[in-house]
Each structure stands twice: as C-alpha cells, then as structure tokens.
Design a protein around this motif. Structure first.
Motif, PDB file in Angstrom:
ATOM      1  N   GLY A  74     -13.535   3.322  45.402  1.00  5.35           N
ATOM      2  CA  GLY A  74     -12.002   3.824  44.807  1.00  5.35           C
ATOM      3  C   GLY A  74     -11.222   2.470  44.749  1.00  5.35           C
ATOM      4  O   GLY A  74     -11.592   1.353  45.279  1.00  5.35           O
ATOM      5  N   ASP A 106      -8.337   2.049  45.757  1.00  7.51           N
ATOM      6  CA  ASP A 106      -7.751   1.872  46.839  1.00  7.51           C
ATOM      7  C   ASP A 106      -8.322   0.614  47.463  1.00  7.51           C
ATOM      8  O   ASP A 106      -7.487  -0.341  48.104  1.00  7.51           O
ATOM      9  N   PHE A 130       2.741   3.553  43.716  1.00  7.21           N
ATOM     10  CA  PHE A 130       1.684   3.979  44.750  1.00  7.21           C
ATOM     11  C   PHE A 130       1.899   3.346  46.164  1.00  7.21           C
ATOM     12  O   PHE A 130       1.829   2.155  46.316  1.00  7.21           O
ATOM     13  N   VAL A 157       1.981  -1.164  37.982  1.00  6.22           N
ATOM     14  CA  VAL A 157       1.201   0.207  37.840  1.00  6.22           C
ATOM     15  C   VAL A 157       1.629   0.634  36.255  1.00  6.22           C
ATOM     16  O   VAL A 157       2.960   0.689  36.388  1.00  6.22           O
ATOM     17  N   ASP A 193      -2.532  -1.957  37.496  1.00  6.09           N
ATOM     18  CA  ASP A 193      -3.205  -0.786  37.864  1.00  6.09           C
ATOM     19  C   ASP A 193      -3.150   0.302  36.897  1.00  6.09           C
ATOM     20  O   ASP A 193      -2.002   0.708  36.457  1.00  6.09           O
ATOM     21  N   ALA A 239      -4.661   3.126  36.783  1.00  9.76           N
ATOM     22  CA  ALA A 239      -5.191   4.357  37.105  1.00  9.76           C
ATOM     23  C   ALA A 239      -4.977   5.709  36.343  1.00  9.76           C
ATOM     24  O   ALA A 239      -5.910   6.401  36.174  1.00  9.76           O
ATOM     25  N   SER A 242     -10.988   8.410  39.669  1.00 13.99           N
ATOM     26  CA  SER A 242     -10.562   9.636  40.547  1.00 13.99           C
ATOM     27  C   SER A 242      -9.624  10.619  39.631  1.00 13.99           C
ATOM     28  O   SER A 242      -9.401  11.670  40.056  1.00 13.99           O
ATOM     29  N   MET A 275     -14.763   5.863  43.542  1.00 10.74           N
ATOM     30  CA  MET A 275     -15.186   4.932  42.326  1.00 10.74           C
ATOM     31  C   MET A 275     -13.869   4.255  41.864  1.00 10.74           C
ATOM     32  O   MET A 275     -13.135   4.840  41.003  1.00 10.74           O
TER      33      MET A 275
HETATM   34  C1  LIG Z   1      -1.321   4.081  41.055  1.00 14.39           C
HETATM   35  C2  LIG Z   1      -2.676   4.298  41.495  1.00 14.39           C
HETATM   36  N1  LIG Z   1      -3.565   3.420  41.981  1.00 14.39           N
HETATM   37  C3  LIG Z   1      -4.556   3.731  42.705  1.00 14.39           C
HETATM   38  C4  LIG Z   1      -4.813   4.931  43.207  1.00 14.39           C
HETATM   39  C5  LIG Z   1      -6.263   5.220  44.060  1.00 14.39           C
HETATM   40  O1  LIG Z   1      -6.981   5.598  43.418  1.00 14.39           O
HETATM   41  P1  LIG Z   1      -8.583   5.674  43.909  1.00 14.39           P
HETATM   42  O2  LIG Z   1      -8.811   7.271  44.086  1.00 14.39           O
HETATM   43  O3  LIG Z   1      -9.270   5.014  43.135  1.00 14.39           O
HETATM   44  O4  LIG Z   1      -8.465   5.198  45.390  1.00 14.39           O
HETATM   45  C6  LIG Z   1      -3.820   5.966  43.009  1.00 14.39           C
HETATM   46  C7  LIG Z   1      -4.270   7.199  43.551  1.00 14.39           C
HETATM   47  O5  LIG Z   1      -3.206   8.283  43.615  1.00 14.39           O
HETATM   48  C8  LIG Z   1      -2.645   5.741  42.125  1.00 14.39           C
HETATM   49  O6  LIG Z   1      -1.852   6.452  42.057  1.00 14.39           O
END
Ligand SMILES: Cc1ncc(COP(=O)(O)O)c(C=O)c1O
Length: 354
Positions: free
Chosen positions: A82, A84, A108, A152, A184, A186, A212, A222
C-alpha cells in the motif's frame, strides 16, 4: 517489571477505520464502492494455485510491466504494501527524530500519524477560509529544519491541485534546504495530470501511486514509489524483503494488461461524478467538485454528522463527515458508477429534507 516502550509510539493517538463495512454501501473511504468486474476477478483467481501461495512473492515481473506501462525505467519503480507503507519508508529514510515535515492541513491522516510514530515535527500549512491553499505559505514554511515536503495532488480531502509552476518552485526551495518533496498521486486517473516527468527531472522528488483507488485493489495493499534510481535504491534498502504480496502483484499485472478494463473504470467514474454533480445542482446544493474520486457536500437541513448517522442506520450507506476544522460543514462522498451515485442521491435527498 517495567519494559521499554518507544515514547513516540506510546504517545501516538490512532483512530482506526470502522469495521464490518461489507454489508454497507461504502462511500466513506474513497474506494470503488462496487469493485472490479466479477468475471475479471474470477479469471485472475483461477491462477492462484497451492504452489503459488506456497512461494514467496517475486515483484520483478510486475515492476517490469509497470515500468513499460508508465514509459519509465524499472530502476524508477518500487512496490510497497500500500502507499501507506511507502509513506513510512520515505519518512524513515529521509528524516530523523525532530526533523520537520511540511504538509497542508487538512490532508491524508497518515502523514500526521507517521510523524508522531517517528518523532518528526509536523508543520501543517492551513487552508484559507475559502478552501484555497496559499502556495506562498507552503514556500515560507520550508526552512532549514525541513526534511520532507508533502504535496498530495489532488489533495484528500479538499481536492485542490497544484500547478506545475508552483510545484517546481516548491521543489527548488526544498532543494535549497536539502529536503525531499513527496508528491502523492493516489487520486491520479480521476485527475489526469501527473507530475512524474517533473519528479524524474530533479534529484529530490518522489511520486507515490496506489492500486487502491481507480484500480480497486484496496484489500490487496499495493503502493508504488516512482523516483530516480538513487532514491529507489535507498528505499529498497529500507523495505522489507517480501513487501508486496503475490496476490496484489498478480492482480496488478492482469490489470495493466487490460487497458479496456482501465478505460471502463475511468469512464464509470466520470459518468458517476457527472450524474452526482448534476443532481446536486438541480437541488441547489452547495458542493465542492474535488479533483479526486470524491465530492464535498454541504447538507441543507441537518449537520453532516446527523446525515452520516441517519444514512448509516436507515439506508446502510457510509459517508465521511468531519467533527471540526475547516470542513465541519461538509461531508465527503466517494464517487462510484452512475448506478451507485443514483442510489446515494435518492437516499441523501430523502434524508436531508424538512
Ligand atoms: C492521499 C492518499 N494517499 C495514500 C493513501 C493510502 O492508500 P493505500 O491504500 O495505497 O495505502 C490514501 C488513502 O485513502 C490517500 O487518500
């Protein structure tokens, strides 16, 4: 007998996600509420044999495929459990206790949590009252003690994005003080622009991606780190040997081989968001059309917290509201297909009335 506990971990306050969410319509954590097509999932599951499960994960095939897909080199890519976990590795590798980490606020939540766990000093740059972010304030907060600046893009939960020009100003300022810039992404694909090319131009920039969100694999964990080979080398040193599991890698490969599937996921999100926004407009709601797979909505007759409770109890729908801070008048709803968004608006309009 007393035992030693790391003081940073002892003091860290955690709020863990709600459990038993399977029986609800999930619009609270920016997942795909419906997931990948069942036929696709079934076909990938057929590849999972006892031998496959007995063998330690081998990420190289996936990494090669991902690099080709992204038109970058394999040396630019690292997989994590992840994104994370990528955040944790970046913080462990490029900061030490008392180093400063700049993020906007709100953002986040795991950025603050990881600062607390590792004893880093979080420097939050607050949004303006109109929910815009002043880039000068970010630049001014990058002082000598800063080791990491987080952008982000689009930000969660506000959904704003940064221009290339401003990102490059931030990168250059970070470089002057020896700081890394972590971008980031995401919510890439919901917002089509990427800063990977900018990241690879500089020595101090890292981009994170996740499987995700659009790719609908939150359960598999992942995350992807994209950066120059030197940074990837350091992060690989920091990473556990068998970091990303084989099931995530297998699903990841099969998704990348299936551009039609990816296009359908993107299309479904676009149609779903259009539908939601047009319904909100028709009903004269105040909303913020964020650049991610989520929209912020101001209810008319009840507080966001009340709406959250009633939708959960009466309609089995989960959304996310904010107890305090700049978003306290809003709740966040994740985007799904038009069918999902119709289900949500029908329920919400039924609940938010006199
Ligand atoms: C901005 C941001 N970064 C990272 C993540 C984490 O995602 P992951 O599921 O890859 O750990 C999220 C999850 O909501 C997110 O909003």
């Amino acid at each position: 007998m007393e035992f030693y506990v790391n003081k940073n971990i002892m003091k860290t306050k955690r709020i863990f996600p709600k459990q038993n969410r399977y029986n609800f319509y999930r619009f609270d954590m920016n997942e795909n509420p419906e997931g990948l097509p069942k036929s696709f999932v079934d076909s990938v599951l057929k590849e999972i044999t006892p031998e496959f499960l007995a063998t330690y994960p081998e990420p190289d095939n996936f990494v090669a495929k991902y690099a080709t897909y992204m038109h970058i080199s394999e040396n630019n890519v690292l997989t994590t459990n992840g994104s994370d976990m990528a955040i944790r590795y970046v913080f462990e590798t490029f900061a030490k206790e008392s180093s400063e980490v700049v993020t906007v606020s709100p953002t986040f939540g795991m950025y603050d949590v990881n600062c607390n766990i590792l004893g880093l000093k979080h420097i939050p740059v607050e949004y303006e009252k109109d929910l815009t972010i002043n880039v000068e304030k970010i630049l001014n907060s990058i002082n000598k003690g800063v080791r990491i600046v987080v952008l982000v893009n689009p930000n969660n939960p506000v959904g704003n994005v940064y221009s290339r020009e401003n990102v490059e100003r931030i990168i250059k300022r970070a470089k002057e003080v020896g700081a890394i810039v972590l971008i980031d992404e995401a919510y890439h694909y919901f917002y089509p622009n990427s800063l990977i090319d900018v990241a690879l131009k500089y020595q101090n920039v890292i981009v994170l991606r996740t499987f995700s969100k659009l790719f609908s694999l939150a359960a598999c964990r992942m995350g992807i780190v994209i950066s120059n080979p030197t940074i990837i080398h350091y992060l690989r040193n920091a990473r556990l040997t068998f970091e990303t599991n084989s099931i995530a890698l297998l699903f990841g490969e099969r998704i990348l081989e299936n551009q039609g599937l990816i296009n359908n996921l993107i299309e479904s999100e676009i149609t779903g968001k259009k539908y939601l926004v047009s319904e909100l407009k028709k009903e004269n709601y105040v909303y913020l059309e964020c650049e991610g797979n989520f929209v912020l909505i101001k209810p008319k007759y009840f507080s966001p917290l009340e709406i959250e409770k009633v939708l959960c109890l009466k309609k089995r729908i989960l959304i996310h509201s904010y107890e305090s801070g700049i978003l306290k008048d809003y709740f966040r709803v994740s985007i799904g297909s038009e069918k999902m968004m119709k289900l949500f608006t029908d329920a919400f309009f039924d609940v938010d009335k006199k």
